[in-house]
Design an enzyme around this catalytic site. Structure first.
Site, PDB file in Angstrom:
ATOM      1  N   TYR A  98     -12.352 -24.704  41.076  1.00 38.95           N
ATOM      2  CA  TYR A  98     -11.409 -23.841  41.879  1.00 38.95           C
ATOM      3  C   TYR A  98     -10.261 -24.513  42.555  1.00 38.95           C
ATOM      4  CZ  TYR A  98     -10.444 -19.699  45.343  1.00 38.95           C
ATOM      5  OH  TYR A  98      -9.952 -18.660  45.931  1.00 38.95           O
ATOM      6  N   SER A 104      -4.625 -20.554  47.750  1.00 41.97           N
ATOM      7  CA  SER A 104      -5.770 -20.455  48.859  1.00 41.97           C
ATOM      8  C   SER A 104      -5.793 -21.767  49.460  1.00 41.97           C
ATOM      9  CB  SER A 104      -7.308 -20.804  47.921  1.00 41.97           C
ATOM     10  OG  SER A 104      -8.364 -21.071  49.017  1.00 41.97           O
TER      11      SER A 104
HETATM   12  P1  NDP Z   1     -12.033  -9.932  45.084  1.00 46.82           P
HETATM   13  O1  NDP Z   1     -13.484 -10.450  44.210  1.00 46.82           O
HETATM   14  O2  NDP Z   1     -12.259  -8.714  46.217  1.00 46.82           O
HETATM   15  O3  NDP Z   1     -10.936  -9.373  44.023  1.00 46.82           O
HETATM   16  C1  NDP Z   1     -10.577 -10.062  42.731  1.00 46.82           C
HETATM   17  C2  NDP Z   1      -9.788  -9.069  41.887  1.00 46.82           C
HETATM   18  O4  NDP Z   1      -9.559  -9.771  40.661  1.00 46.82           O
HETATM   19  C3  NDP Z   1     -10.551  -8.012  41.683  1.00 46.82           C
HETATM   20  O5  NDP Z   1      -9.690  -6.752  41.525  1.00 46.82           O
HETATM   21  C4  NDP Z   1     -10.865  -8.215  40.055  1.00 46.82           C
HETATM   22  O6  NDP Z   1     -10.932  -6.836  39.437  1.00 46.82           O
HETATM   23  C5  NDP Z   1      -9.850  -8.921  39.718  1.00 46.82           C
HETATM   24  N1  NDP Z   1      -9.988  -9.905  38.549  1.00 46.82           N
HETATM   25  C6  NDP Z   1     -10.891 -10.617  38.247  1.00 46.82           C
HETATM   26  N2  NDP Z   1     -10.885 -10.841  37.103  1.00 46.82           N
HETATM   27  C7  NDP Z   1      -9.869 -10.420  36.444  1.00 46.82           C
HETATM   28  C8  NDP Z   1      -9.235 -10.322  35.008  1.00 46.82           C
HETATM   29  N3  NDP Z   1      -9.810 -11.312  34.218  1.00 46.82           N
HETATM   30  N4  NDP Z   1      -8.286  -9.261  34.984  1.00 46.82           N
HETATM   31  C9  NDP Z   1      -7.758  -8.703  35.777  1.00 46.82           C
HETATM   32  N5  NDP Z   1      -8.217  -8.766  36.977  1.00 46.82           N
HETATM   33  C10 NDP Z   1      -9.190  -9.630  37.282  1.00 46.82           C
HETATM   34  O7  NDP Z   1     -11.597 -10.930  45.693  1.00 46.82           O
HETATM   35  P2  NDP Z   1     -10.140 -11.401  46.656  1.00 46.82           P
HETATM   36  O8  NDP Z   1      -9.602 -10.087  46.893  1.00 46.82           O
HETATM   37  O9  NDP Z   1     -10.621 -12.280  47.891  1.00 46.82           O
HETATM   38  O10 NDP Z   1      -9.520 -12.216  45.623  1.00 46.82           O
HETATM   39  C11 NDP Z   1      -7.896 -11.988  45.572  1.00 46.82           C
HETATM   40  C12 NDP Z   1      -7.412 -13.569  45.219  1.00 46.82           C
HETATM   41  O11 NDP Z   1      -7.430 -14.105  46.660  1.00 46.82           O
HETATM   42  C13 NDP Z   1      -7.964 -14.393  44.315  1.00 46.82           C
HETATM   43  O12 NDP Z   1      -7.110 -14.962  43.560  1.00 46.82           O
HETATM   44  C14 NDP Z   1      -8.802 -15.403  45.209  1.00 46.82           C
HETATM   45  O13 NDP Z   1      -8.886 -16.825  44.696  1.00 46.82           O
HETATM   46  C15 NDP Z   1      -7.830 -15.411  46.308  1.00 46.82           C
HETATM   47  N6  NDP Z   1      -8.332 -15.909  47.792  1.00 46.82           N
HETATM   48  C16 NDP Z   1      -9.161 -15.249  48.292  1.00 46.82           C
HETATM   49  C17 NDP Z   1     -10.123 -15.805  49.543  1.00 46.82           C
HETATM   50  C18 NDP Z   1     -11.169 -15.315  50.012  1.00 46.82           C
HETATM   51  O14 NDP Z   1     -11.799 -15.798  50.963  1.00 46.82           O
HETATM   52  N7  NDP Z   1     -11.790 -14.054  49.809  1.00 46.82           N
HETATM   53  C19 NDP Z   1      -9.407 -16.966  50.158  1.00 46.82           C
HETATM   54  C20 NDP Z   1      -8.243 -17.578  49.348  1.00 46.82           C
HETATM   55  C21 NDP Z   1      -7.824 -17.330  48.016  1.00 46.82           C
HETATM   56  P3  NDP Z   1     -11.958  -6.378  38.197  1.00 46.82           P
HETATM   57  O15 NDP Z   1     -13.188  -7.039  38.167  1.00 46.82           O
HETATM   58  O16 NDP Z   1     -11.635  -4.743  38.300  1.00 46.82           O
HETATM   59  O17 NDP Z   1     -11.069  -6.984  37.071  1.00 46.82           O
END
Ligand code: NDP
Length: 244
Positions: free
Chosen positions: A151, A138
């Site tokens: 974070y 990020s």
């Molecule tokens: P979302 O919340 O839409 O997606 C997060 C994903 O992580 C979901 O598919 C969720 O699936 C999965 N997840 C969470 N916990 C677990 C677990 N224990 N095991 C397996 N899967 C897990 O958010 P984003 O798409 O934004 O996030 C994706 C990445 O991007 C993250 O690493 C986030 O930190 C990073 N990011 C996002 C930004 C933003 O502004 N959106 C900015 C910078 C970085 P499920 O609940 O089905 O398990």
């Protein structure tokens, strides 16, 4: 050859958008996350569009679960060309709120989950002498704001882990690339999981004004995968043009 690509956190947001784009481009996708109905729907969407995908219920905080995800890719498609450590969460709060469970979950998912992904995929990439890790960090891995201490610590950790992995694989001449993706604000479910209500409200307001779609991030990741294998994009920093 169409690449076999594993994505953790593929049930929404950046993971879902990237899976759909890469499948459209001809890759074979293996999707991991905890919500089965979401994964089933995404696989159905990909197949309806003529693509190839499968899923495995995966909790990235559980090493055996992550290893099982890798095994699905190996059993079904025989190799792992790209492993995208994308699962993550961002429950910001100030330290005085004492949200220790949130801190632990960020460490477990954002940091341990990435390490488990590396452990699950690296041996088979070494054996096939090619591969690529896409580790999602990020812009918060490059700096910190109040409320984002844990974070940012996890996302800075992803940067350090990735750079060490890059150096190790370069030295081993294993032909394994390491790409970190450092997005700014992206409109996904990320903010939905913030447990501190005042912080959540502030973040929702900010994201409504500023965020780009996850498809924009997916486009940049596809470019890093498509680059010929003798060159590597080691980091993508992608923000909304209007993000300060
Ligand atoms: P979302 O919340 O839409 O997606 C997060 C994903 O992580 C979901 O598919 C969720 O699936 C999965 N997840 C969470 N916990 C677990 C677990 N224990 N095991 C397996 N899967 C897990 O958010 P984003 O798409 O934004 O996030 C994706 C990445 O991007 C993250 O690493 C986030 O930190 C990073 N990011 C996002 C930004 C933003 O502004 N959106 C900015 C910078 C970085 P499920 O609940 O089905 O398990």
């Amino acid at each position: 050859m169409s690449k076999v690509i594993v994505i953790t956190g593929a049930s929404s947001g950046i993971g879902e958008a990237t899976a759909k784009l890469l499948a459209k481009n001809g890759a074979k996708l293996v999707l991991g996350a905890r919500r089965e109905a979401k994964l089933q729907q995404i696989v159905a969407d990909i197949e309806a569009a003529g693509g190839t995908a499968t899923y495995a219920l995966t909790d990235v905080t559980d090493l055996a679960s992550v290893q099982a995800l890798a095994q699905v890719a190996l059993d079904k498609f025989g190799r792992i060309d790209v492993w995208m450590n994308n699962a993550g969460l961002m429950p910001h709060s100030e330290f005085i709120k004492g949200k220790v469970a949130d801190w632990n979950q960020m460490i477990d998912v954002n940091l341990r989950g990435v390490l488990y992904g590396i452990d699950a995929a690296l041996p088979s990439m070494r054996a096939q002498k090619s591969g690529q890790f896409i580790n999602v960090s990020s812009v918060a891995g490059h700096g910190v704001h109040a409320g984002g201490g844990v974070y940012s610590a996890t996302k800075a950790g992803v940067l350090m882990i990735s750079e060490a992995l890059r150096q190790e694989e370069a030295a081993a001449k294993s032909n394994i690339r390491v790409t970190v993706v450092s997005p700014g604000a992206v409109a996904t479910e990320l903010v939905d999981h913030v447990t501190d209500q005042a912080t959540k409200k502030a973040l929702e307001g900010y994201y409504e004004q500023t965020a780009i779609t996850p498809e924009r991030v997916a486009t940049s990741i596809a470019a890093a995968i498509d680059l010929p294998a003798d060159a590597a994009i080691n980091e993508i920093v992608i923000r909304p043009t209007s993000q300060g």
